[in-house]
Design an enzyme around this catalytic site. Structure first.
Site, PDB file in Angstrom:
ATOM      1  N   ASP A  37       0.847  -1.187   0.000  1.00 28.70           N
ATOM      2  CA  ASP A  37       0.000   0.000   0.000  1.00 28.70           C
ATOM      3  C   ASP A  37       0.885   1.241   0.000  1.00 28.70           C
ATOM      4  OD1 ASP A  37      -2.423   1.548   0.243  1.00 28.70           O
ATOM      5  OD2 ASP A  37      -1.846   1.899   2.315  1.00 28.70           O
ATOM      6  N   HIS A  38       1.047   1.858  -1.162  1.00 30.20           N
ATOM      7  CA  HIS A  38       1.880   3.049  -1.291  1.00 30.20           C
ATOM      8  C   HIS A  38       1.044   4.237  -1.745  1.00 30.20           C
ATOM      9  CE1 HIS A  38       5.739   1.198  -0.606  1.00 30.20           C
ATOM     10  NE2 HIS A  38       5.487   0.255  -1.499  1.00 30.20           N
ATOM     11  N   GLU A 107       7.079   4.395   5.702  1.00 27.42           N
ATOM     12  CA  GLU A 107       8.193   4.997   4.975  1.00 27.42           C
ATOM     13  C   GLU A 107       7.876   6.462   4.697  1.00 27.42           C
ATOM     14  OE1 GLU A 107       9.767   1.331   2.234  1.00 27.42           O
ATOM     15  OE2 GLU A 107       7.800   2.170   1.782  1.00 27.42           O
ATOM     16  N   ASN A 110       5.681   7.648   1.707  1.00 29.72           N
ATOM     17  CA  ASN A 110       4.227   7.570   1.736  1.00 29.72           C
ATOM     18  C   ASN A 110       3.571   8.612   2.634  1.00 29.72           C
ATOM     19  OD1 ASN A 110       4.077   5.256   0.066  1.00 29.72           O
ATOM     20  ND2 ASN A 110       4.654   3.977   1.796  1.00 29.72           N
ATOM     21  N   GLY A 174      14.111  -5.328  11.052  1.00 30.72           N
ATOM     22  CA  GLY A 174      14.934  -5.120  12.234  1.00 30.72           C
ATOM     23  C   GLY A 174      14.460  -5.986  13.382  1.00 30.72           C
ATOM     24  N   LYS A 194      19.270  -9.882   1.273  1.00 35.97           N
ATOM     25  CA  LYS A 194      20.234  -9.293   2.199  1.00 35.97           C
ATOM     26  C   LYS A 194      21.175 -10.387   2.697  1.00 35.97           C
ATOM     27  CE  LYS A 194      16.779  -5.844   3.429  1.00 35.97           C
ATOM     28  NZ  LYS A 194      15.944  -5.234   4.479  1.00 35.97           N
ATOM     29  N   ARG A 279      19.715  -7.433  -5.097  1.00 36.74           N
ATOM     30  CA  ARG A 279      18.614  -7.835  -4.215  1.00 36.74           C
ATOM     31  C   ARG A 279      17.808  -9.002  -4.778  1.00 36.74           C
ATOM     32  NH1 ARG A 279      16.382  -4.514  -0.486  1.00 36.74           N
ATOM     33  NH2 ARG A 279      15.282  -6.434   0.074  1.00 36.74           N
TER      34      ARG A 279
END
Length: 335
Positions: A37-38, A107, A110, A174, A194, A279
């Site tokens: 959802d951006h 973020e 957004n 994280g 990653k 990535r």
């Protein structure tokens, strides 16, 4: 049980195309379809950002089997958590046992453009945690009064809701949010590409720590890895397909406070193709491709959602259904 899903790229395609891709994914045997959802995409030129809530409703109407959900939505800035609780309760009533709410801390891309203050990570984490608490109370209670640090409701009722609420998955890269997923979430979402040490030494131990603190079993939490893949018989094609998604290769420090897609695009354009593709699992051989994907299964992820960066998504779905999904199910179907 191993589940295999499809990531519909809301940053790359318009809503109608994405619906068609989701329907194709179900027809090709994928188990789930997910949309981020951006409000704004990563790239200005050629970018898209359809709203997730109406899109999920439309996809549910066009499909009959796949799980549908967000990976992820931020229920803390653009939305009041009570509005998201109502929206997802409605979706879950319309499409029983098929809807998941995936949430994250957000973020700048957004939120800042809307004039919202962008706090430091600890506050964003606390907002997400409080939002989850409030949404679950609304799904469980008849008349809810909630007076939190960031959100409040008075005598609120979500009238149309499923009896057992809506599964909530927490997206995290994280340890703090990952630990929270282990403590309270129905699922955990993270992304591939990653260093293996991040997953094996930081994230998965944090998930296990959260499970232990809450007295939960590992089976209580669906472990979802969004696997970034570029599979194609021609290696140059497989490599070049990743170009549109160059912003993913930017470090968290490089993109954390960037709120403008034009600036994000400028930063990404400076990256060499090797870093852009870093990535993604870029491969031309199906057995090698499955071998690389298998690393995440070996780590303990049981729900793999595949994100292909190319513009020809029907070709990707055809190739994956023919070459990759059967191999994965034959190799890991017993899990």
């Amino acid at each position: 049980m191993l589940r295999l899903g499809y990531k519909a790229s809301s940053e790359q395609f318009g809503p109608n195309e994405l619906i068609d891709f989701g329907v194709l994914a179900e027809g090709h045997g994928f188990d789930s379809v997910w949309l981020s959802d951006h409000f704004q995409p990563w790239m200005h030129d050629g970018g898209h950002a359809p709203a997730a809530l109406p899109w999920l409703g439309a996809l549910g109407a066009r499909t009959s089997r796949v799980i549908i959900g967000t990976s992820v939505l931020t229920p803390t800035f653009r939305y009041h958590p009570a509005v998201i609780a109502q929206a997802f309760a409605t979706l879950a009533v319309m499409y029983p046992d098929r809807v998941v709410l995936g949430v994250g801390t957000g973020e700048a891309l957004n939120e800042v453009t809307l004039g919202l203050e962008w706090p430091e990570p600890p506050e964003r984490f606390q907002r997400m945690k409080e939002a989850i608490t409030l949404m679950r109370e609304l799904w469980a209670g008849e008349r809810v009064t909630f007076d939190g640090t960031y959100y409040s409701v008075k005598d609120a009722t979500v009238y149309d809701r499923p009896a057992n609420g809506v599964p909530i998955y927490i997206g995290a890269s994280g340890p703090a949010a990952t630990r929270l997923a282990g403590r309270i979430a129905d699922g955990y979402i993270t992304t591939s590409g990653k260093a293996a040490s991040l997953y094996e030494e930081t994230l998965l131990p944090a998930l296990a720590d959260g499970l232990e603190k809450a007295g939960r079993d590992a089976a209580d939490v669906d472990t979802l890895m969004e696997v970034k893949v570029s599979y194609h018989p021609d290696r140059e094609t497989a490599l070049e397909k990743t170009r549109f998604w160059a912003p993913l290769a930017l470090s968290p420090e490089e993109k954390r406070d960037v709120h403008d897609p034009i600036e994000m695009q400028r930063l990404a354009a400076e990256l060499p193709i090797e870093r852009v593709a870093s990535r993604f699992i870029v491969s031309t051989d199906p057995d090698e491709h499955v071998e690389q994907i298998g690393r995440y299964v070996d780590m303990g992820f049981r729900h793999l959602v595949f994100h292909d960066p190319g513009f020809d998504q029907p070709e990707f779905l055809d190739l994956y259904a023919r070459d990759i999904l059967p191999r994965l199910r034959e190799r890991y179907g017993h899990l």
